[in-house]
Enzyme design. Structure first.
Site, mmCIF file in Angstrom:
data_model
loop_
_atom_site.group_PDB
_atom_site.id
_atom_site.type_symbol
_atom_site.label_atom_id
_atom_site.label_comp_id
_atom_site.label_asym_id
_atom_site.label_seq_id
_atom_site.Cartn_x
_atom_site.Cartn_y
_atom_site.Cartn_z
ATOM 1 N N THR A 147 0.819 -1.220 0.000
ATOM 2 C CA THR A 147 0.000 0.000 0.000
ATOM 3 C C THR A 147 0.849 1.265 0.000
ATOM 4 O OG1 THR A 147 -1.795 -1.150 1.091
ATOM 5 C CG2 THR A 147 -1.773 1.217 1.336
ATOM 6 N N SER A 173 1.668 -7.608 -0.749
ATOM 7 C CA SER A 173 2.423 -8.581 0.049
ATOM 8 C C SER A 173 1.885 -10.013 0.010
ATOM 9 C CB SER A 173 2.578 -8.097 1.489
ATOM 10 O OG SER A 173 1.373 -8.154 2.186
ATOM 11 N N THR A 230 1.448 -4.535 4.216
ATOM 12 C CA THR A 230 1.288 -4.866 5.636
ATOM 13 C C THR A 230 0.648 -6.237 5.870
ATOM 14 O OG1 THR A 230 -0.840 -3.738 5.723
ATOM 15 C CG2 THR A 230 1.126 -2.442 6.316
#
Ligand code: ASP
Length: 348
Positions: free
Chosen positions: A41, A88, A121
């Site tokens: 992000t 991720s 994240t």
């Protein structure tokens, strides 16, 4: 002529007086920090400035990220290297191994002070713990992400990145293992998990708390990780191009072991379980699959017991399942003896 010279000196003096505290107080050359970018992000764009939750990962280049934040020049001599530019969930073994090798090469240089890694994240804590086990240096490595895209009003990425670079350049951060920095908080890779889907204070070390803070006056630490990590770790990926397959199953009422059987059929060498069907576990063990018992509650320990040892199960202490998976993959590169792997789980 003399008037012009004095005017220039006065301008320089005014500029120095108004320079930020960080620039004024840095004695000697600024620390050399390398930024390794993987995406997430922090490197994503939304359709407009109010879009906080819908965006595509991996649109912002490392150059754009660094140029967007000229203040970084006041705290470090920053270089960057792109490893990937993906969300991720797409970070895989290949990316993790390349990242580890590049970080080790950078930190082996006498002039390097530390490393920062941008990362989505969702799985940031997995890569952070992996690096905590395979980085061969006491120099700081800091993983940073953002909960809001690069384009958002009130985005959190730039200040997180600024603070991550400060921590990576700080001598106080040496020997702390790999760290996670969001929301001004410095957290230990091993102990920390993403605890909220959207809030900016999402990374929490639950019952253990943060290591410290990146505040405007200073980088401050209150505790040190005690488990083995980085330069004290026995794991070495320098010659590896892959890692053994390890999967996770989540225990729940009426779980009949279908997932365990499927993972074994897919070639899993290890399984991390939070419960699970006893017969399926036995079938997996008969095929040589190593079993680690973890827990789905999100905090607390799974303790060693005579029962677990008799059943040749390894217990995960307070490692969450996704962290236990990382440790088990590395452990299986060295041994498949449950007693020896239990020793590793007790130490890392
Ligand atoms: N989708 C993102 C990821 O790559 C989430 C984030 O970075 O916050 O994990």
């Amino acid at each position: 002529m003399i008037r012009n010279l004095l005017l220039s000196l006065a301008l320089i003096a005014t500029a120095l007086a108004s320079a930020p505290a960080s620039a004024q107080s840095s004695a000697g050359p600024l620390p050399k920090v390398r930024l390794f970018t993987t995406g997430g992000t922090i490197q994503s764009r939304g359709a407009h400035r109010q879009k906080l939750m819908e965006y595509s990962d991996g649109k912002v280049t490392p150059e754009q990220l660094v140029n967007d934040l000229p203040e970084l020049k006041e705290v470090a001599q920053l270089e960057y290297m792109e490893i990937s530019n993906v969300g991720s969930p797409s970070v895989n073994t290949e990316i993790q191994l390349r990242l580890a090798k590049e970080i080790n090469a950078w930190l082996a240089k006498p002039e390097s002070a530390g490393a920062v890694v941008t990362h989505g994240t969702a799985t940031l804590e997995e890569t952070a713990y992996f690096l905590n086990l395979v980085v061969k240096s006491d120099k700081p490595v800091v993983l940073v992400g953002a909960m809001r895209p690069f384009t958002a009003v009130s985005r959190d990425g730039p200040f997180n990145l600024y603070n991550a670079v400060r921590v990576a350049g700080s001598p106080k951060a040496r020997g702390m293992g790999v760290m996670i920095l969001l929301n001004d908080e410095i957290n230990a890779a091993r102990d920390t998990t993403k605890g909220n889907t959207y809030r900016t204070d999402t990374f929490v070390a639950r019952d253990l708390g943060p290591l410290g803070y990146a505040d405007s006056d200073q980088i401050v630490f209150y505790r040190k990780p005690t488990y083995r990590h980085t330069s004290k770790s026995e794991f070495d990926v320098s010659k590896l191009s892959t890692l053994p397959r390890v999967d996770i199953t989540y225990g729940y009422q009426e779980d009949d072991g279908t997932a365990i059987d499927a993972f074994v059929a897919a070639g899993a060498k290890g399984l991390v379980l939070t419960g699970g069907d006893k017969d399926a576990i036995k079938r997996a063990q008969e095929k040589g699959v190593l079993i680690v018992s973890s827990d789905r509650k999100g905090s607390g320990r799974v303790v060693e017991s005579e029962k677990a040892a008799a059943e040749k199960r390894v217990t995960s202490d307070n490692l969450l399942p996704m962290k236990a998976r990382i440790l088990l993959r590395l452990a299986l590169t060295k041994t498949s003896d449950p007693k020896e792997i239990q020793r590793m789980f007790n130490q890392y």
